[in-house]
Design an enzyme around this catalytic site. Sequence first.
Site, PDB file in Angstrom:
ATOM      1  N   ASP A 216     -10.179   3.669  -3.322  1.00 13.08           N
ATOM      2  CA  ASP A 216     -10.896   2.495  -2.815  1.00 13.08           C
ATOM      3  C   ASP A 216     -12.332   2.389  -3.318  1.00 13.08           C
ATOM      4  O   ASP A 216     -13.071   3.372  -3.348  1.00 13.08           O
ATOM      5  CB  ASP A 216     -10.917   2.511  -1.282  1.00 13.08           C
TER       6      ASP A 216
ATOM      7  N   ASP B 149       0.828  -1.206   0.000  1.00 17.44           N
ATOM      8  CA  ASP B 149       0.000   0.000   0.000  1.00 17.44           C
ATOM      9  C   ASP B 149       0.873   1.271   0.000  1.00 17.44           C
ATOM     10  O   ASP B 149       2.108   1.202   0.038  1.00 17.44           O
ATOM     11  CB  ASP B 149      -0.923  -0.060   1.224  1.00 17.44           C
TER      12      ASP B 149
ATOM     13  N   GLU C   9      -1.020   1.810  -5.182  1.00 13.54           N
ATOM     14  CA  GLU C   9      -0.816   3.252  -4.950  1.00 13.54           C
ATOM     15  C   GLU C   9      -1.946   4.070  -5.560  1.00 13.54           C
ATOM     16  O   GLU C   9      -1.810   5.270  -5.765  1.00 13.54           O
ATOM     17  CB  GLU C   9       0.593   3.719  -5.334  1.00 13.54           C
ATOM     18  N   TRP C  10      -3.089   3.390  -5.809  1.00 14.58           N
ATOM     19  CA  TRP C  10      -4.375   4.047  -6.127  1.00 14.58           C
ATOM     20  C   TRP C  10      -4.382   4.793  -7.460  1.00 14.58           C
ATOM     21  O   TRP C  10      -5.225   5.661  -7.676  1.00 14.58           O
ATOM     22  CB  TRP C  10      -4.783   4.994  -4.981  1.00 14.58           C
ATOM     23  N   GLY C  11      -3.406   4.501  -8.315  1.00 14.09           N
ATOM     24  CA  GLY C  11      -3.387   5.168  -9.621  1.00 14.09           C
ATOM     25  C   GLY C  11      -2.761   6.548  -9.606  1.00 14.09           C
ATOM     26  O   GLY C  11      -2.740   7.239 -10.626  1.00 14.09           O
TER      27      GLY C  11
HETATM   28  C1  GLA Z   1      -5.929   1.476   1.529  1.00 15.77           C
HETATM   29  C2  GLA Z   1      -6.121   0.463   0.421  1.00 15.77           C
HETATM   30  C3  GLA Z   1      -7.276  -0.467   0.787  1.00 15.77           C
HETATM   31  C4  GLA Z   1      -6.962  -1.154   2.110  1.00 15.77           C
HETATM   32  C5  GLA Z   1      -6.701  -0.123   3.191  1.00 15.77           C
HETATM   33  C6  GLA Z   1      -6.198  -0.755   4.470  1.00 15.77           C
HETATM   34  O1  GLA Z   1      -7.028   2.337   1.619  1.00 15.77           O
HETATM   35  O2  GLA Z   1      -6.359   1.086  -0.807  1.00 15.77           O
HETATM   36  O3  GLA Z   1      -7.501  -1.411  -0.218  1.00 15.77           O
HETATM   37  O4  GLA Z   1      -5.848  -1.991   1.942  1.00 15.77           O
HETATM   38  O5  GLA Z   1      -5.731   0.831   2.781  1.00 15.77           O
HETATM   39  O6  GLA Z   1      -5.954   0.159   5.460  1.00 15.77           O
END
Ligand code: GLA
Length: 407
Positions: free
Chosen positions: A208, A153, A186-188
């Site tokens: 998310d 993450d 890393e969410w893009g």
């Molecule tokens: C981030 C990630 C999620 C999850 C949470 C856990 O938000 O994108 O998928 O793993 O952390 O804290």
Amino acid sequence: MRGALVALLMASTAFATAAETAAAQKFDQLALTPPMGWNSWNKFRCNVNEALIRETADAMVASGMQAAGYQYVNIDDCWHGARDSLGFIHPDPQRFPSGMRALADYVHAKGLKLGIYSDAGSETCGRRPGSRGYEAQDALTYARWGVDYLKYDWCHTDSLKAVGAYLTMRDALYRAGRPIVFSICEWGATKPWTWGAPIGHLWRTTGDIHSCFDCIKNTATGSPRGVMEILDQQVELRAYAGPGHWNDPDMLEVGNGMSVSEDRAHFSMWSVLAAPLIAGNDLSHMSAETARILTNHDVVAVDQDSLGIEGFRYSTADSVEVWFKPLVRGAWAMVILNRDTVARAVAFDWARESVVDSLSGRMAAFGTTTYRLRDLWTGVKVGTTARRLKARVPAHDVLMMQLTPTP
Ligand code: GLA
């Protein structure tokens, strides 16, 4: 005691030196089709413990999910205890009293694989110890435990650069010597699709997911990221994915509160996207309908097609979208998605349509080839492309078919 510690450290140093002579890379030949499994986060958040993981592994087998192709049982955030005086991480002793090695053995004995979670920064998103500065030690620890999958993450990373941080962990995993699927999360933010392929096996493309079909249109707040919003964010990314390196539009919310239609549509779209199929619900207490969606072999087969070509949006009109995905042996998956909140009558006049995928150089030659049609949710043969298609798609639902060329 001290003698044993010194011997242990010397052994790891000797191991590391030998491995370092070879250039590090990501582990090849892993995730040649999108990874399938389960992850604790969407349903359980920080409430993870070894009983949950064992029960989930049991349920993965008993529910038919293992037979349908699911294999990874992934523990997300909050499994961590503290680092010891040498810097080695340990699981939370209350939540995981038997330790991770025993848990991995339990999962492996069922023919399944174990996944774990860490973070490139100083702390995880749930404020547990992150791997920053401990990458080599953590990779070695996961390898010793028998871990098969690492989701890594991006919280609390301060000034870290994503490419370098993920490379550091990739190399640490390689040197630890155990093949581990490396899931970039890393969410893009820095377009990981442009740099992720030589580093990881999949990369998150968005923030998310939430358990709502169309949060923007259908909730008062409009803030959480629902299934449709994530779908829209995938449209430009298909060229970047393929065997061993997948776009990850986040874990499934099937069984977490949406309607059966919405769950079916969500699962269909993730399959057309060749997305990792990581269930995020409570496998031990799921409804028969949820299990039926997750274990639909035909839909899973679309996701797992060995060509690994992500599908594309062919048309959009009035909240109805048509998607196509090229499959092996000249077949196609086709999804008609109704994003509207009322049922819609749809028609598709094959002779007038030209489905060409310039990326893969494939075309559905409806003018010269007749395709047999099978509805992948009912299993029913629904005619051929010789006749115009007319159907009614319920609200927030799909018609998903496989098109197979006749000789
Ligand atoms: C981030 C990630 C999620 C999850 C949470 C856990 O938000 O994108 O998928 O793993 O952390 O804290």
